[in-house]
Design a protein around this motif. Structure first.
Motif, PDB file in Angstrom:
ATOM      1  N   VAL A  36      48.285  63.095 -57.842  1.00  0.00           N
ATOM      2  CA  VAL A  36      49.006  63.807 -58.892  1.00  0.00           C
ATOM      3  C   VAL A  36      50.139  62.905 -59.365  1.00  0.00           C
ATOM      4  O   VAL A  36      50.947  62.441 -58.559  1.00  0.00           O
ATOM      5  CB  VAL A  36      49.579  65.146 -58.379  1.00  0.00           C
ATOM      6  N   THR A  37      50.182  62.643 -60.665  1.00  0.00           N
ATOM      7  CA  THR A  37      51.270  61.869 -61.243  1.00  0.00           C
ATOM      8  C   THR A  37      52.269  62.844 -61.851  1.00  0.00           C
ATOM      9  O   THR A  37      51.887  63.772 -62.575  1.00  0.00           O
ATOM     10  CB  THR A  37      50.750  60.904 -62.320  1.00  0.00           C
ATOM     11  N   CYS A  38      53.545  62.635 -61.503  1.00  0.00           N
ATOM     12  CA  CYS A  38      54.623  63.518 -61.955  1.00  0.00           C
ATOM     13  C   CYS A  38      55.755  62.698 -62.551  1.00  0.00           C
ATOM     14  O   CYS A  38      55.980  61.556 -62.164  1.00  0.00           O
ATOM     15  CB  CYS A  38      55.193  64.309 -60.783  1.00  0.00           C
ATOM     16  N   ARG A  39      56.474  63.334 -63.439  1.00  0.00           N
ATOM     17  CA  ARG A  39      57.706  62.750 -63.981  1.00  0.00           C
ATOM     18  C   ARG A  39      58.860  63.531 -63.365  1.00  0.00           C
ATOM     19  O   ARG A  39      58.964  64.750 -63.540  1.00  0.00           O
ATOM     20  CB  ARG A  39      57.732  62.858 -65.487  1.00  0.00           C
ATOM     21  N   LEU A  40      59.720  62.818 -62.628  1.00  0.00           N
ATOM     22  CA  LEU A  40      60.909  63.424 -62.037  1.00  0.00           C
ATOM     23  C   LEU A  40      62.121  62.986 -62.836  1.00  0.00           C
ATOM     24  O   LEU A  40      62.258  61.805 -63.183  1.00  0.00           O
ATOM     25  CB  LEU A  40      61.083  62.992 -60.580  1.00  0.00           C
ATOM     26  N   GLU A  41      62.977  63.944 -63.112  1.00  0.00           N
ATOM     27  CA  GLU A  41      64.205  63.670 -63.846  1.00  0.00           C
ATOM     28  C   GLU A  41      65.331  64.402 -63.140  1.00  0.00           C
ATOM     29  O   GLU A  41      65.215  65.579 -62.809  1.00  0.00           O
ATOM     30  CB  GLU A  41      64.057  64.178 -65.282  1.00  0.00           C
ATOM     31  N   GLY A  42      66.427  63.661 -62.872  1.00  0.00           N
ATOM     32  CA  GLY A  42      67.540  64.295 -62.179  1.00  0.00           C
ATOM     33  C   GLY A  42      68.697  63.348 -61.974  1.00  0.00           C
ATOM     34  O   GLY A  42      68.839  62.342 -62.675  1.00  0.00           O
ATOM     35  N   ASN A  43      69.497  63.633 -60.956  1.00  0.00           N
ATOM     36  CA  ASN A  43      70.712  62.853 -60.699  1.00  0.00           C
ATOM     37  C   ASN A  43      70.494  61.819 -59.598  1.00  0.00           C
ATOM     38  O   ASN A  43      71.361  61.586 -58.772  1.00  0.00           O
ATOM     39  CB  ASN A  43      71.865  63.796 -60.327  1.00  0.00           C
TER      40      ASN A  43
END
Length: 108
Positions: A75-82
């Motif tokens: 599973v390919t995911c895009r993580l966005e955060g701090n």
């Protein structure tokens, strides 16, 4: 986009929004997780890995793609955060056994 995830993998991503204990319950007793150069063996270590990550960083996960490679589900995911390097696409290599996750490797 909605992905047709196997139930244990869907449960993992749902639990990831909760806490380390919820994540650990998605794994077999002797599961192995490899992430950021570290290896975590067993549910207790997996629980601590996820709890430590949640304490340091807040992020959102967008599921992008699903593919099957032999005995693995990727599973390919895009993580966005701090966290440093945000946003980032990560590939999650899952192996399943008995309705649970037996191994997970997270690769940028």
């Amino acid at each position: 986009m909605t992905l047709d995830l196997p139930a244990p993998i869907a449960a993992y991503f749902e639990a990831d929004l909760a806490d380390g204990n919820a994540v650990a319950q998605c794994f077999t007793n002797n599961a192995v997780v490899k992430d950021e150069g570290h290896t975590y063996n067993g549910r207790a270590a997996i629980k601590n890995w996820k709890a430590d990550t949640a304490a340091k960083f807040q992020y959102t996960t967008e599921l992008l793609t699903l593919e099957r490679q032999a005995e693995k589900t990727v599973v390919t995911c895009r993580l966005e955060g701090n966290f440093p390097g945000s946003p980032v696409n990560l590939r999650y290599f899952f192996e399943l056994a008995g309705g649970k996750i037996a191994s997970l490797e997270v690769i940028p």
